[in-house]
Design a protein around this motif. Structure first.
Motif, PDB file in Angstrom:
ATOM      1  N   CYS A  49      34.157  36.143  33.939  1.00 49.35           N
ATOM      2  CA  CYS A  49      34.473  36.136  35.373  1.00 49.35           C
ATOM      3  C   CYS A  49      33.225  36.351  36.222  1.00 49.35           C
ATOM      4  O   CYS A  49      33.085  35.761  37.300  1.00 49.35           O
ATOM      5  CB  CYS A  49      35.517  37.202  35.685  1.00 49.35           C
ATOM      6  N   THR A  50      32.304  37.162  35.747  1.00 54.97           N
ATOM      7  CA  THR A  50      31.053  37.375  36.465  1.00 54.97           C
ATOM      8  C   THR A  50      30.214  36.099  36.500  1.00 54.97           C
ATOM      9  O   THR A  50      29.626  35.748  37.525  1.00 54.97           O
ATOM     10  CB  THR A  50      30.253  38.518  35.818  1.00 54.97           C
ATOM     11  N   LEU A  51      30.176  35.393  35.371  1.00 58.19           N
ATOM     12  CA  LEU A  51      29.439  34.123  35.338  1.00 58.19           C
ATOM     13  C   LEU A  51      30.076  33.078  36.248  1.00 58.19           C
ATOM     14  O   LEU A  51      29.370  32.321  36.928  1.00 58.19           O
ATOM     15  CB  LEU A  51      29.354  33.605  33.900  1.00 58.19           C
ATOM     16  N   VAL A  52      31.392  33.012  36.278  1.00 63.52           N
ATOM     17  CA  VAL A  52      32.083  32.079  37.172  1.00 63.52           C
ATOM     18  C   VAL A  52      31.780  32.415  38.623  1.00 63.52           C
ATOM     19  O   VAL A  52      31.498  31.531  39.446  1.00 63.52           O
ATOM     20  CB  VAL A  52      33.599  32.091  36.897  1.00 63.52           C
ATOM     21  N   ALA A  53      31.809  33.700  38.959  1.00 66.51           N
ATOM     22  CA  ALA A  53      31.523  34.123  40.331  1.00 66.51           C
ATOM     23  C   ALA A  53      30.075  33.818  40.714  1.00 66.51           C
ATOM     24  O   ALA A  53      29.803  33.358  41.830  1.00 66.51           O
ATOM     25  CB  ALA A  53      31.808  35.607  40.493  1.00 66.51           C
ATOM     26  N   LEU A  71      29.079  34.793  49.272  1.00 66.08           N
ATOM     27  CA  LEU A  71      29.586  35.982  48.601  1.00 66.08           C
ATOM     28  C   LEU A  71      31.111  36.004  48.590  1.00 66.08           C
ATOM     29  O   LEU A  71      31.733  36.381  47.585  1.00 66.08           O
ATOM     30  CB  LEU A  71      29.042  37.241  49.291  1.00 66.08           C
ATOM     31  N   LEU A  72      31.716  35.553  49.676  1.00 66.83           N
ATOM     32  CA  LEU A  72      33.171  35.484  49.734  1.00 66.83           C
ATOM     33  C   LEU A  72      33.707  34.467  48.730  1.00 66.83           C
ATOM     34  O   LEU A  72      34.701  34.713  48.041  1.00 66.83           O
ATOM     35  CB  LEU A  72      33.623  35.125  51.150  1.00 66.83           C
ATOM     36  N   ARG A  73      33.049  33.328  48.623  1.00 62.31           N
ATOM     37  CA  ARG A  73      33.469  32.321  47.646  1.00 62.31           C
ATOM     38  C   ARG A  73      33.308  32.843  46.216  1.00 62.31           C
ATOM     39  O   ARG A  73      34.137  32.570  45.354  1.00 62.31           O
ATOM     40  CB  ARG A  73      32.673  31.039  47.821  1.00 62.31           C
ATOM     41  N   ALA A  74      32.245  33.588  45.985  1.00 60.45           N
ATOM     42  CA  ALA A  74      32.048  34.179  44.657  1.00 60.45           C
ATOM     43  C   ALA A  74      33.137  35.207  44.349  1.00 60.45           C
ATOM     44  O   ALA A  74      33.651  35.250  43.228  1.00 60.45           O
ATOM     45  CB  ALA A  74      30.670  34.831  44.573  1.00 60.45           C
ATOM     46  N   ALA A  75      33.508  36.007  45.336  1.00 66.33           N
ATOM     47  CA  ALA A  75      34.553  37.008  45.137  1.00 66.33           C
ATOM     48  C   ALA A  75      35.903  36.347  44.858  1.00 66.33           C
ATOM     49  O   ALA A  75      36.669  36.795  43.991  1.00 66.33           O
ATOM     50  CB  ALA A  75      34.655  37.919  46.351  1.00 66.33           C
ATOM     51  N   VAL A  76      36.201  35.274  45.571  1.00 63.03           N
ATOM     52  CA  VAL A  76      37.454  34.556  45.339  1.00 63.03           C
ATOM     53  C   VAL A  76      37.451  33.924  43.947  1.00 63.03           C
ATOM     54  O   VAL A  76      38.463  33.949  43.236  1.00 63.03           O
ATOM     55  CB  VAL A  76      37.677  33.499  46.445  1.00 63.03           C
ATOM     56  N   ALA A  77      36.326  33.379  43.540  1.00 70.48           N
ATOM     57  CA  ALA A  77      36.229  32.791  42.207  1.00 70.48           C
ATOM     58  C   ALA A  77      36.384  33.855  41.125  1.00 70.48           C
ATOM     59  O   ALA A  77      37.042  33.626  40.105  1.00 70.48           O
ATOM     60  CB  ALA A  77      34.900  32.066  42.046  1.00 70.48           C
ATOM     61  N   PHE A  78      35.786  35.032  41.341  1.00 72.10           N
ATOM     62  CA  PHE A  78      35.929  36.124  40.383  1.00 72.10           C
ATOM     63  C   PHE A  78      37.380  36.564  40.282  1.00 72.10           C
ATOM     64  O   PHE A  78      37.915  36.731  39.178  1.00 72.10           O
ATOM     65  CB  PHE A  78      35.045  37.312  40.787  1.00 72.10           C
ATOM     66  N   ALA A  79      38.027  36.754  41.423  1.00 73.51           N
ATOM     67  CA  ALA A  79      39.419  37.217  41.417  1.00 73.51           C
ATOM     68  C   ALA A  79      40.339  36.183  40.766  1.00 73.51           C
ATOM     69  O   ALA A  79      41.236  36.540  39.992  1.00 73.51           O
ATOM     70  CB  ALA A  79      39.875  37.509  42.838  1.00 73.51           C
ATOM     71  N   GLY A  80      40.120  34.921  41.067  1.00 76.10           N
ATOM     72  CA  GLY A  80      40.950  33.879  40.477  1.00 76.10           C
ATOM     73  C   GLY A  80      40.764  33.760  38.980  1.00 76.10           C
ATOM     74  O   GLY A  80      41.744  33.648  38.228  1.00 76.10           O
ATOM     75  N   SER A  81      39.526  33.780  38.534  1.00 75.89           N
ATOM     76  CA  SER A  81      39.286  33.666  37.092  1.00 75.89           C
ATOM     77  C   SER A  81      39.746  34.921  36.355  1.00 75.89           C
ATOM     78  O   SER A  81      40.234  34.832  35.223  1.00 75.89           O
ATOM     79  CB  SER A  81      37.810  33.373  36.814  1.00 75.89           C
TER      80      SER A  81
END
Length: 96
Positions: A49-53, A71-81
């Motif tokens: 999830c960290t790598l995806v973010a 950063l917001l897009r990374a946080a959303v990607a982390f939460a989704g994954s």
């Protein structure tokens, strides 16, 4: 668990119902091997999830997004994954 016995008497009697004790085989798998494997899988999920973010944030920044937006897009990607990975792990563990 408490059971309220509403019999013919006016006084309400509260008695304790015995719990059903699971056998050792039916009990949760809490051996050290299972716990170690679960912790290892959770660490792998966190790394994934960290790598995806990081990839999502980097791609957003390369695309021209501002730092807060990336950063917001990374946080959303982390939460989704993380949600998807934990749901998949739960499904796999439930079927085993």
């Amino acid at each position: 668990m408490f059971v309220l016995n509403l019999g013919e008497h006016r006084n309400h009697e509260i008695r304790r119902r015995p719990h059903h004790r699971l056998s050792r085989e039916e009990d949760m798998n809490t051996s050290s091997t299972h716990l170690t494997l679960l912790v290892l899988l959770l660490a792998i999920i966190a790394l994934f999830c960290t790598l995806v973010a990081a990839a999502a944030g980097l791609l957003a920044r390369i695309d021209g997004a501002t730092y807060p937006s990336a950063l917001l897009r990374a946080a959303v990607a982390f939460a989704g994954s993380a949600t998807l990975s934990l749901a998949l792990l739960t499904f796999i563990l439930a079927t085993l």
